[in-house]
Design a protein around this motif. Structure first.
Motif, mmCIF file in Angstrom:
data_model
loop_
_atom_site.group_PDB
_atom_site.id
_atom_site.type_symbol
_atom_site.label_atom_id
_atom_site.label_comp_id
_atom_site.label_asym_id
_atom_site.label_seq_id
_atom_site.Cartn_x
_atom_site.Cartn_y
_atom_site.Cartn_z
ATOM 1 N N THR A 182 0.849 -1.194 0.000
ATOM 2 C CA THR A 182 0.000 0.000 0.000
ATOM 3 C C THR A 182 0.882 1.240 0.000
ATOM 4 O OG1 THR A 182 -1.735 -1.144 1.219
ATOM 5 C CG2 THR A 182 -1.775 1.254 1.285
ATOM 6 N N LYS A 183 0.635 2.130 -0.924
ATOM 7 C CA LYS A 183 1.415 3.367 -1.030
ATOM 8 C C LYS A 183 0.585 4.533 -0.504
ATOM 9 C CE LYS A 183 4.715 1.234 -3.140
ATOM 10 N NZ LYS A 183 5.532 0.451 -2.247
ATOM 11 N N ILE A 184 1.108 5.207 0.506
ATOM 12 C CA ILE A 184 0.466 6.397 1.068
ATOM 13 C C ILE A 184 1.367 7.581 0.738
ATOM 14 C CG2 ILE A 184 -0.322 7.535 3.176
ATOM 15 C CD1 ILE A 184 -1.896 5.023 2.629
ATOM 16 N N THR A 185 0.819 8.573 0.061
ATOM 17 C CA THR A 185 1.597 9.748 -0.305
ATOM 18 C C THR A 185 1.018 10.964 0.407
ATOM 19 O OG1 THR A 185 2.054 8.812 -2.478
ATOM 20 C CG2 THR A 185 2.398 11.172 -2.228
ATOM 21 N N VAL A 186 1.855 11.643 1.155
ATOM 22 C CA VAL A 186 1.464 12.891 1.815
ATOM 23 C C VAL A 186 2.134 14.012 1.040
ATOM 24 C CG1 VAL A 186 1.564 14.226 3.947
ATOM 25 C CG2 VAL A 186 1.285 11.740 4.039
ATOM 26 N N SER A 187 1.324 14.797 0.341
ATOM 27 C CA SER A 187 1.902 15.842 -0.495
ATOM 28 C C SER A 187 2.181 17.129 0.289
ATOM 29 C CB SER A 187 0.982 16.143 -1.681
ATOM 30 O OG SER A 187 -0.282 16.557 -1.226
ATOM 31 N N LYS A 188 1.407 17.358 1.338
ATOM 32 C CA LYS A 188 1.579 18.570 2.128
ATOM 33 C C LYS A 188 1.160 18.249 3.556
ATOM 34 C CE LYS A 188 0.705 23.356 1.046
ATOM 35 N NZ LYS A 188 -0.224 24.288 0.419
ATOM 36 N N SER A 189 2.042 18.484 4.509
ATOM 37 C CA SER A 189 1.737 18.163 5.898
ATOM 38 C C SER A 189 2.096 19.327 6.801
ATOM 39 C CB SER A 189 2.511 16.912 6.326
ATOM 40 O OG SER A 189 2.283 16.642 7.684
ATOM 41 N N ASN A 190 1.072 20.012 7.297
ATOM 42 C CA ASN A 190 1.282 21.078 8.266
ATOM 43 C C ASN A 190 0.644 20.596 9.567
ATOM 44 O OD1 ASN A 190 1.361 23.333 9.877
ATOM 45 N ND2 ASN A 190 0.783 24.742 8.241
ATOM 46 N N LYS A 191 1.440 19.906 10.385
ATOM 47 C CA LYS A 191 0.929 19.270 11.593
ATOM 48 C C LYS A 191 0.331 20.266 12.580
ATOM 49 C CE LYS A 191 4.115 15.527 10.965
ATOM 50 N NZ LYS A 191 5.315 14.847 11.425
ATOM 51 N N SER A 192 0.761 21.514 12.541
ATOM 52 C CA SER A 192 0.213 22.508 13.466
ATOM 53 C C SER A 192 -1.244 22.843 13.130
ATOM 54 C CB SER A 192 1.057 23.783 13.451
ATOM 55 O OG SER A 192 0.946 24.438 12.197
ATOM 56 N N LYS A 193 -1.672 22.552 11.902
ATOM 57 C CA LYS A 193 -3.048 22.848 11.494
ATOM 58 C C LYS A 193 -3.915 21.593 11.453
ATOM 59 C CE LYS A 193 -2.012 26.961 8.838
ATOM 60 N NZ LYS A 193 -2.169 27.656 7.564
#
Length: 85
Positions: free
Chosen positions: A38-49
């Protein structure tokens, strides 16, 4: 993480409010084959939001396959060996 020696800290809180902590190392096995592929792609991750709850995981339940959960970086952190129905 799968196939990794994970450091896990457990905290015990007694009724009187005192606490006790202990660190464990837990070696986990490989992910099942269908999850390894299984391929999971996170293109943009702003953990504070991100507001993803106290457990900080996103649960994914593909139709009739094993459910799993990923962290904010797209890493599989939990799965069930039971098939969903």
């Amino acid at each position: 993480y799968a196939n990794y020696s994970n450091q896990v800290q457990v905290t015990l809180t007694y009724k009187d409010g005192t606490t006790e902590q202990k660190m464990f190392t837990i070696k986990t096995g490989k992910l099942p084959k269908n999850l390894r592929n299984t391929k999971i792609t996170v293109s943009k991750s702003n953990k504070s939001k991100m507001e993803i709850g106290n457990n900080e995981l996103t649960y994914i339940n593909k139709t009739s396959e094993e459910p799993f959960a990923v962290d904010a970086d797209g890493n599989i952190r939990w799965y069930s060996t039971l098939y969903s129905r």
